[in-house]
Write a protein that holds these residues in place. Sequence first.
Motif, PDB file in Angstrom:
ATOM      1  N   ASP A 161       0.835  -1.191   0.000  1.00  0.00           N
ATOM      2  CA  ASP A 161       0.000   0.000   0.000  1.00  0.00           C
ATOM      3  C   ASP A 161       0.877   1.250   0.000  1.00  0.00           C
ATOM      4  N   PRO A 162       0.704   2.152  -0.993  1.00  0.00           N
ATOM      5  CA  PRO A 162       1.542   3.355  -1.040  1.00  0.00           C
ATOM      6  C   PRO A 162       1.368   4.253   0.180  1.00  0.00           C
ATOM      7  N   ARG A 163       0.252   4.099   0.905  1.00  0.00           N
ATOM      8  CA  ARG A 163       0.076   4.874   2.134  1.00  0.00           C
ATOM      9  C   ARG A 163       1.083   4.432   3.197  1.00  0.00           C
ATOM     10  N   LEU A 164       1.547   3.184   3.072  1.00  0.00           N
ATOM     11  CA  LEU A 164       2.498   2.646   4.044  1.00  0.00           C
ATOM     12  C   LEU A 164       3.925   2.631   3.511  1.00  0.00           C
ATOM     13  N   THR A 165       4.080   2.328   2.224  1.00  0.00           N
ATOM     14  CA  THR A 165       5.419   2.222   1.642  1.00  0.00           C
ATOM     15  C   THR A 165       5.991   3.581   1.243  1.00  0.00           C
ATOM     16  N   GLY A 166       5.110   4.548   0.989  1.00  0.00           N
ATOM     17  CA  GLY A 166       5.567   5.855   0.513  1.00  0.00           C
ATOM     18  C   GLY A 166       5.879   5.884  -0.968  1.00  0.00           C
ATOM     19  N   ASP A 167       5.702   4.762  -1.667  1.00  0.00           N
ATOM     20  CA  ASP A 167       6.038   4.681  -3.085  1.00  0.00           C
ATOM     21  C   ASP A 167       4.858   5.134  -3.942  1.00  0.00           C
ATOM     22  N   VAL A 168       4.488   6.373  -3.814  1.00  0.00           N
ATOM     23  CA  VAL A 168       3.360   6.911  -4.575  1.00  0.00           C
ATOM     24  C   VAL A 168       3.695   6.963  -6.064  1.00  0.00           C
ATOM     25  N   ALA A 169       4.902   7.412  -6.388  1.00  0.00           N
ATOM     26  CA  ALA A 169       5.305   7.528  -7.788  1.00  0.00           C
ATOM     27  C   ALA A 169       5.300   6.167  -8.474  1.00  0.00           C
ATOM     28  N   GLY A 170       5.817   5.135  -7.792  1.00  0.00           N
ATOM     29  CA  GLY A 170       5.848   3.801  -8.376  1.00  0.00           C
ATOM     30  C   GLY A 170       4.453   3.237  -8.569  1.00  0.00           C
ATOM     31  N   HIS A 171       3.575   3.500  -7.617  1.00  0.00           N
ATOM     32  CA  HIS A 171       2.197   3.013  -7.722  1.00  0.00           C
ATOM     33  C   HIS A 171       1.491   3.688  -8.898  1.00  0.00           C
ATOM     34  N   ARG A 172       1.676   4.987  -9.025  1.00  0.00           N
ATOM     35  CA  ARG A 172       1.088   5.693 -10.164  1.00  0.00           C
ATOM     36  C   ARG A 172       1.605   5.137 -11.485  1.00  0.00           C
ATOM     37  N   ARG A 173       2.909   4.949 -11.554  1.00  0.00           N
ATOM     38  CA  ARG A 173       3.521   4.478 -12.794  1.00  0.00           C
ATOM     39  C   ARG A 173       2.969   3.115 -13.194  1.00  0.00           C
ATOM     40  N   PHE A 174       2.799   2.235 -12.198  1.00  0.00           N
ATOM     41  CA  PHE A 174       2.269   0.901 -12.481  1.00  0.00           C
ATOM     42  C   PHE A 174       0.829   0.977 -12.997  1.00  0.00           C
ATOM     43  N   LEU A 175      -0.007   1.785 -12.369  1.00  0.00           N
ATOM     44  CA  LEU A 175      -1.397   1.905 -12.810  1.00  0.00           C
ATOM     45  C   LEU A 175      -1.477   2.445 -14.236  1.00  0.00           C
ATOM     46  N   ILE A 176      -0.641   3.422 -14.542  1.00  0.00           N
ATOM     47  CA  ILE A 176      -0.649   4.016 -15.879  1.00  0.00           C
ATOM     48  C   ILE A 176      -0.169   3.004 -16.915  1.00  0.00           C
ATOM     49  N   GLN A 177       0.867   2.235 -16.584  1.00  0.00           N
ATOM     50  CA  GLN A 177       1.353   1.213 -17.502  1.00  0.00           C
ATOM     51  C   GLN A 177       0.298   0.131 -17.728  1.00  0.00           C
ATOM     52  N   GLU A 178      -0.358  -0.283 -16.656  1.00  0.00           N
ATOM     53  CA  GLU A 178      -1.398  -1.310 -16.767  1.00  0.00           C
ATOM     54  C   GLU A 178      -2.535  -0.819 -17.665  1.00  0.00           C
ATOM     55  N   TYR A 179      -2.912   0.418 -17.487  1.00  0.00           N
ATOM     56  CA  TYR A 179      -3.986   0.999 -18.297  1.00  0.00           C
ATOM     57  C   TYR A 179      -3.579   1.041 -19.774  1.00  0.00           C
ATOM     58  N   ALA A 180      -2.405   1.589 -20.045  1.00  0.00           N
ATOM     59  CA  ALA A 180      -1.966   1.765 -21.432  1.00  0.00           C
ATOM     60  C   ALA A 180      -1.773   0.433 -22.141  1.00  0.00           C
ATOM     61  N   MET A 181      -1.151  -0.525 -21.460  1.00  0.00           N
ATOM     62  CA  MET A 181      -0.875  -1.817 -22.090  1.00  0.00           C
ATOM     63  C   MET A 181      -2.160  -2.617 -22.298  1.00  0.00           C
ATOM     64  N   SER A 182      -3.087  -2.543 -21.358  1.00  0.00           N
ATOM     65  CA  SER A 182      -4.360  -3.253 -21.520  1.00  0.00           C
ATOM     66  C   SER A 182      -5.169  -2.639 -22.656  1.00  0.00           C
ATOM     67  N   ARG A 183      -5.178  -1.330 -22.704  1.00  0.00           N
ATOM     68  CA  ARG A 183      -5.925  -0.646 -23.764  1.00  0.00           C
ATOM     69  C   ARG A 183      -5.392  -1.023 -25.138  1.00  0.00           C
ATOM     70  N   GLU A 184      -4.077  -1.070 -25.269  1.00  0.00           N
ATOM     71  CA  GLU A 184      -3.475  -1.453 -26.543  1.00  0.00           C
ATOM     72  C   GLU A 184      -3.796  -2.903 -26.890  1.00  0.00           C
ATOM     73  N   ALA A 185      -3.798  -3.782 -25.881  1.00  0.00           N
ATOM     74  CA  ALA A 185      -4.121  -5.192 -26.125  1.00  0.00           C
ATOM     75  C   ALA A 185      -5.550  -5.338 -26.648  1.00  0.00           C
ATOM     76  N   PHE A 186      -6.489  -4.619 -26.066  1.00  0.00           N
ATOM     77  CA  PHE A 186      -7.869  -4.694 -26.540  1.00  0.00           C
ATOM     78  C   PHE A 186      -7.999  -4.126 -27.947  1.00  0.00           C
ATOM     79  N   ARG A 187      -7.242  -3.089 -28.228  1.00  0.00           N
ATOM     80  CA  ARG A 187      -7.268  -2.536 -29.583  1.00  0.00           C
ATOM     81  C   ARG A 187      -6.802  -3.564 -30.591  1.00  0.00           C
ATOM     82  N   ARG A 188      -5.775  -4.291 -30.219  1.00  0.00           N
ATOM     83  CA  ARG A 188      -5.198  -5.268 -31.153  1.00  0.00           C
ATOM     84  C   ARG A 188      -6.092  -6.482 -31.385  1.00  0.00           C
ATOM     85  N   ILE A 189      -6.908  -6.839 -30.392  1.00  0.00           N
ATOM     86  CA  ILE A 189      -7.814  -7.975 -30.609  1.00  0.00           C
ATOM     87  C   ILE A 189      -9.154  -7.502 -31.169  1.00  0.00           C
ATOM     88  N   GLY A 190      -9.277  -6.193 -31.392  1.00  0.00           N
ATOM     89  CA  GLY A 190     -10.470  -5.667 -32.036  1.00  0.00           C
ATOM     90  C   GLY A 190     -11.699  -5.639 -31.158  1.00  0.00           C
TER      91      GLY A 190
END
Length: 439
Positions: A161-190
């Motif tokens: 939990d970023p509230r405990l680890t303090g890794d807010v930047a890393g948590h944000r980066r992971f969520l953004i990567q997950e969003y972008a990569m999933s969106r691209e995957a759905f685009r590719r499968i039509g």
Amino acid sequence: MGRLLFGAGLLALLWLVSFEPASPPANARAPWWEFQSIDTMKSSRDLSREKLEDPSFDAVIEQQIADIADTGATHVGLATPYDEEFVPFLRRWVAAARKHGLKVWFRGNWSGWEGWFGYPPVSRQEHLQKTVRFIYTHPDLFQDGDVFSGCPECENGGPGDPRLTGDVAGHRRFLIQEYAMSREAFRRIGKRVAAIFNPMNGDVARLVMDKNTTRRLGGIVVIDHYVRSPQQLAADVREIARTTGGRIVLGEFGAPIPDIHGALSDGEQAAWVQSALDLLADVPEVAGINYWTNVGGSTELWIQPGKPRQAAAALKSYFIPEALRGVVRDTKGRGIGGAHIVSADRRTRTVDSGEFTLPYVRSTGAITAVAAGYVDRVIDVRDELSSYLEISLEAQDAGFFARAARFLGSLALRTVDTIAGLQGFVCSTNAGAAVGPCE
């Protein structure tokens, strides 16, 4: 200044076109929110391994999905893990959802992220790779209009939990990567998956979802949020919408949670849910809700499949609201498509024929019909909610530029008439003179 005003007006119009759905056909149901879902976690996830090889459980799945569809939900939340072991179980749920005309809100995760079912831990990088592979490997699971969450409440697993680890930047980066990569995957499968959501605890959203992160996650903030009172729920939603700049989806909400609400009777639960829905209906930033959960646990809507509690009826009153239906025409009887129909609670647009369907849950006093090039019209509909409303709009004066164009046009005509008169005068007073032809 004129260009700035024009630009601002154009942006406002584009916003309306982008976010205000056109009215469904006049005989169609008009849902209150864009996403209306009920979660099945207690069955679709918690029983994944226990019922994996039990074909008799299909009857339970069928009844649960039928109950959810009957409420008017647009989606059903399925929390089955994405590991290959559980894909056959997930398919059984998806098949039932399709049978009953429901879209699916995929709310599973990798078992190793939180340590479910004895699976080994999963790192962020492994999570990203596995999620994309899952989409590519099982394209037939998805339909246009589905919703996908690769990592609901990510703070509960992985690096922590970023509230405990303090890794807010890393948590944000992971969520953004997950969003972008999933969106691209759905685009590719039509597949046009409606949204890729990242549900999180409300306090995590306050920490992680700044305006830049919200923008990069599609402008949607999904919170799984349990608070003591409906008033606090609505206030929190407004606050998070304001600070993040995003629209809000309640990924989980419900009552009673014993540690928060204490014990509530059937009637008290229904009253809590009804009050929450009434307040949320007045928050325009709410794009959708997912009630947690259908059966199992203290917040359940059904005592058992087929036997609803009173709270299910409260939810249904919003999922299948009453609807005002009608048509907007010009004074010559031609339908006006794209006209805006606005009430105190909702707005919609007419289809090409001029027809509209406007949902309401409380008796509305007046609606306003607005269309470009026509005079706005306000109609008191208190006594006409059950009738088919016919609205006629008069063409309006198009404004300064149109008046200027008409003035210049009339001036040009007067000039032509003047020239013609002068020409006639020359011809009549210089008869026989060599001044050229007068025809």
